[in-house]
Enzyme design. Structure first.
Site, PDB file in Angstrom:
ATOM      1  N   ARG A 190      -9.451  -1.387   1.463  1.00 50.71           N
ATOM      2  CA  ARG A 190     -10.311  -0.238   1.750  1.00 50.71           C
ATOM      3  C   ARG A 190     -11.742  -0.753   1.818  1.00 50.71           C
ATOM      4  O   ARG A 190     -12.475  -0.729   0.837  1.00 50.71           O
ATOM      5  CB  ARG A 190     -10.208   0.835   0.657  1.00 50.71           C
ATOM      6  CG  ARG A 190      -8.865   1.505   0.547  1.00 50.71           C
ATOM      7  CD  ARG A 190      -8.526   2.379   1.763  1.00 50.71           C
ATOM      8  NE  ARG A 190      -7.257   3.054   1.576  1.00 50.71           N
ATOM      9  CZ  ARG A 190      -6.056   2.495   1.796  1.00 50.71           C
ATOM     10  NH1 ARG A 190      -5.973   1.245   2.235  1.00 50.71           N
ATOM     11  NH2 ARG A 190      -4.954   3.191   1.602  1.00 50.71           N
ATOM     12  N   ASP A 282       2.947   2.870  -0.492  1.00 48.29           N
ATOM     13  CA  ASP A 282       3.081   3.130  -1.937  1.00 48.29           C
ATOM     14  C   ASP A 282       4.552   3.313  -2.319  1.00 48.29           C
ATOM     15  O   ASP A 282       5.019   2.799  -3.343  1.00 48.29           O
ATOM     16  CB  ASP A 282       2.320   4.402  -2.335  1.00 48.29           C
ATOM     17  CG  ASP A 282       0.881   4.403  -1.843  1.00 48.29           C
ATOM     18  OD1 ASP A 282       0.335   3.302  -1.610  1.00 48.29           O
ATOM     19  OD2 ASP A 282       0.311   5.499  -1.689  1.00 48.29           O
TER      20      ASP A 282
END
Ligand code: ADP
Length: 330
Positions: A190, A282
């Site tokens: 990110r 995830d």
């Protein structure tokens, strides 16, 4: 119920991952930041939920692992009402919260998902979140990680910490590894959370150097490190000491390496209508780790993870409870 457990039985001649799973303490700990999620459901109406990459992994791991495993979340929250609601949500999900530190003058981070003509956009309020202080105290980390069989963290976990706290967390992870814990790292890049691209590169290498299993995404690795092939990604993380690297690549084949079985590729079954790719990676991480924890081979673990992620992206939202009612095909 799901059929994911059918792939636990290793075929003759297949080897399990290079870890002694039978002797692992049955405790899975995921580390990072869970946030309040406000998702737009009407012109002026938002639904409140809780999510965050490593929390999503814990949530899926809880559903994949047998009851004898404890699945916990390590983070920091405030002492205000919404922090209490987050803790209650985790507990109601079966996730142990004894490794949630409470910091009185902070609260939890928040993001809003606004939807305009089907297009989603995200706004974040997380710069002062309590989770940024989760690695303040190295002794506390050592204590909470002791006797964990598996520990999972991500590039986002590292990005939200100060450089000094990143090092403290990695020290604690390395101590846990020295005591037999298997550590997993989802690189989850990110760029906006890091100080600079250089800091992000250094942080990823630091994270990988504290991990046995690294779960990168090929597009992100290409962008940051200029990788031409998944082999480049595997080589970099294996050089940092990873025993297993799974290079995800969306709908394209994934390339994986494990110290024991060598390199292999697997092709995801295509999805015709992708609804929401949130938590693909995830849930994939939870699938791989739960399977390895239960003694599956790296191939079996990756197959199950692909099947789970494939199902997750066909439903809206990060956490999809229906999957565990309906099951999913590997
Ligand atoms: P991340 O979200 O971490 O960047 P990916 O986008 O590569 O990871 O997705 C993780 C996994 O989810 C992939 O390896 C694949 O198994 C599955 N997946 C993602 N997108 C698709 C798709 N369009 N069709 C089928 N499987 C998919």
């Amino acid at each position: 119920m799901g059929v994911w457990h059918t792939c636990l039985d290793a075929q003759p001649g297949e080897k399990a991952v290079a870890v002694t799973v039978s002797s692992l303490p049955k405790r899975f700990v995921s580390i990072g930041e869970c946030m309040v999620e406000l998702a737009q459901i009407g012109a002026e109406t938002y639904r409140r939920g809780f999510a965050g990459d490593t929390f999503n992994t814990a949530w899926y791991a809880r559903r994949l692992l047998p009851d004898e495993w404890q699945v916990g979340y390590l983070s920091a929250i405030g002492t205000d009402a919404v922090s209490g609601e987050m803790r209650a949500f985790m507990e109601a999900s079966g996730v142990d919260t004894s490794a949630l530190r409470e910091i009185p003058d902070r609260t939890v981070g928040l993001y809003m998902i606004s939807t305009d003509k089907g297009e989603r956009s995200f706004s974040y309020w997380r710069s002062q979140a309590a989770a940024r202080l989760l690695a303040e105290d190295e002794r506390w980390l050592d204590d909470r990680l002791s006797n964990a069989g598996m520990v999972h963290f991500s590039g986002i976990t590292l990005a939200i910490l100060s450089p000094e706290h990143r090092q403290r967390l990695c020290n604690a992870l390395n101590l846990a590894r020295a005591n037999g814990t298997i550590v997993s790292f989802d690189t989850n890049l990110r760029p906006r959370l890091w100080e600079s691209p250089e800091a992000m590169k250094a942080g990823l290498l630091l994270g990988a150097s504290a991990a046995d299993i690294v779960l990168p995404s090929f597009d992100e690795e290409t962008e940051l490190f200029g990788d031409g092939l998944p082999d480049d990604t595997i080589r970099r993380y294996a050089e940092q000491g990873a025993k297993m690297v799974v290079v995800k690549n969306g709908e394209a084949p994934l390339t994986a390496y494990s110290e024991e079985t060598g390199q292999f590729t697997l092709t995801p079954t295509p999805v015709e209508n992708v609804t929401d790719t949130t938590a693909a990676g995830d849930s994939f991480a939870a699938g791989v780790l739960a399977q390895l924890a239960m003694g599956a081979t790296p191939e079996q673990a990756a197959e199950t993870a692909m099947a789970l992620a494939r199902r997750v992206i066909q439903s809206p939202g990060a956490l999809v409870p229906d999957i565990f009612e309906e099951g999913f095909e590997t």
